[in-house]
Design an enzyme around this catalytic site. Structure first.
Site, PDB file in Angstrom:
ATOM      1  CD  GLU A 153      -2.928   0.737   0.606  1.00 24.93           C
ATOM      2  OE1 GLU A 153      -3.575   2.150  -0.115  1.00 24.93           O
ATOM      3  OE2 GLU A 153      -3.182  -0.060   0.467  1.00 24.93           O
ATOM      4  CG  ASP A 154       1.672   2.915   2.869  1.00 30.78           C
ATOM      5  OD1 ASP A 154       0.547   3.007   2.594  1.00 30.78           O
ATOM      6  OD2 ASP A 154       1.697   2.681   4.520  1.00 30.78           O
TER       7      ASP A 154
END
Length: 415
Positions: A74-75
């Site tokens: 996600e990051d």
């Protein structure tokens, strides 16, 4: 090698598993390099903390690894395909489930509303994650717990949203999963942010009561031990625990603010070796302490829907003071604290070499069959809203046990 360390019991794992966890730690440190949390500390302290929580719950190696890596897709620039190549299909699948579970932001709750209406999609995602692999929900609960422990760094609107969401979705989910300790901590943390003034007042009120209760409890525990030993009942441990603040607050509403009517504000917990000893201990204690008949509860014969088992009795104890006593086995105690996670808990008496991997995620105990039932519920409902409403009724309502004239037991949601 980075300066970051993950604390967990390495004896529970094989050499290869410990090496995999170390590799996942270095991977997470590198992936999150330069990223900061709102508090200003390096971002990687969060996935490390989440991994330590699931390790404390006794989860398997792949779950700890997935917890360490739960934010990398996600990051950071790392893809799921790369993650699968580096750590295998099972870990990638868990991380994928958590990535898809990213909850959407909700507005700040209206100041004149006691309850906060959540985004239906958030709950739908959370519940459906459990139908595929409930370990995704366990990592998500650990993720939420650490976020709640470090909530002070966030701006007010975001902090309040997360606190309400924890009270209304995550704490009831932890309760349905039988994770009593987690439920209590999430509720107390949520309460401290959503109503800080009342939380502060209640803490002060309870502290006064507890100061006057300390000596009484010491004497009561000593007396219980003496009575049980005299009757030949083996006792493993006798402990006293204070009720969580949010639970006290809910009871105060029912008693119109009269704390003297909350008999389980401080409960004495008696741990004995087996079920037979539980009933024997109950009989012995009733010989010495007169019970309140309507407050004897046999959760061993009729467990709570989340699998909780224990004998509860409320008695006139030392000096005629009304006190609650809970009697259970070590296994019941473990299940009451860790619930669904206890299904995977490692046997401390087995060496890591002799340890046979725990049952897979599909092999759930009967009392947790509701996890699978969510999948069937999804097929039977036509819309996301209908699914959530029916799931909330099944999972988050109080349960009522009804006996038929033939003695069959029915477990129904309240209402």
């Amino acid at each position: 090698m980075s300066n970051f360390v993950i604390h967990y019991n390495k004896k529970h794992f094989s050499k290869a598993e410990n090496e995999l966890i170390d590799r996942a730690l270095e991977y997470a440190v590198k992936a999150h390099e330069g990223q900061k949390r709102m508090s200003g500390e390096p971002y990687v302290v969060h996935p490390i903390a989440v991994a330590e929580i699931v390790a404390e719950w006794g989860m398997q190696c792949e779950v700890i690894v997935a917890a360490l890596l739960h934010d990398v897709v996600e990051d950071t620039g790392i893809t799921l395909k790369t993650l699968e190549k580096d750590f295998g299909h099972k870990v990638a699948e868990l991380v994928d489930g958590l990535t898809k579970l990213r909850l959407s932001a909700s507005p700040r709750p209206p100041l004149d509303s006691a309850r906060f209406r959540h985004n239906t999609e958030n709950m739908r995602k959370l519940l459906l994650a459990g139908t595929k692999d409930f370990r995704v929900m366990l990592i998500k609960l650990a993720d939420r717990l650490h976020n709640m422990r470090t909530l002070d760094a966030l701006p007010d609107d975001k902090r309040l949203r997360i606190a309400w969401e924890s009270l209304e979705i995550f704490a009831p989910l932890a309760d349905r999963m039988g994770m009593g300790q987690l439920k209590g901590e999430l509720e107390d943390l949520g309460f401290s942010h959503t109503d800080p003034e009342q939380y502060r007042r209640l803490k002060e009120q309870v502290a006064v009561v507890m100061r006057n209760t300390k000596t009484y409890l010491t004497n009561l525990r000593r007396s219980i031990a003496h009575h049980l030993k005299g009757a030949g009942v083996e006792v493993i441990e006798i402990e006293a625990r204070q009720k969580h603040y949010y639970s006290i607050q809910k009871k105060l509403v029912k008693t119109e603010g009269d704390m003297s009517k909350i008999y389980d504000l401080m409960a004495v917990r008696v741990i004995v070796p087996d079920v037979a000893a539980c009933y024997q201990a109950l009989g012995v204690l009733h010989q010495y302490y007169k019970p309140l008949i309507y407050r004897i509860k046999d959760y061993i014969a009729v467990p709570k829907p989340n699998g909780y088992q224990s004998l509860h009795t409320t008695v006139f104890a030392e000096d005629g003071r009304i006190s609650e006593i809970q009697i259970r086995t070590p296994e019941m105690h473990q299940a009451a604290e860790f619930g669904l996670a206890a299904h995977f808990y490692y046997d401390a008496h087995k060496s890591s070499e002799a340890y046979v991997e725990q049952k897979d995620a599909e092999a759930l105990p009967a009392n947790l069959s509701w996890v699978k039932e969510l999948g069937q519920l999804k097929k039977a409902t036509t819309s996301g809203d209908e699914f959530v409403e029916r799931a909330k009724l099944e999972l988050f309502s109080d349960r009522i046990f009804v006996f038929s004239p033939k003695g069959d037991l029915y477990d129904l949601p309240e209402g």
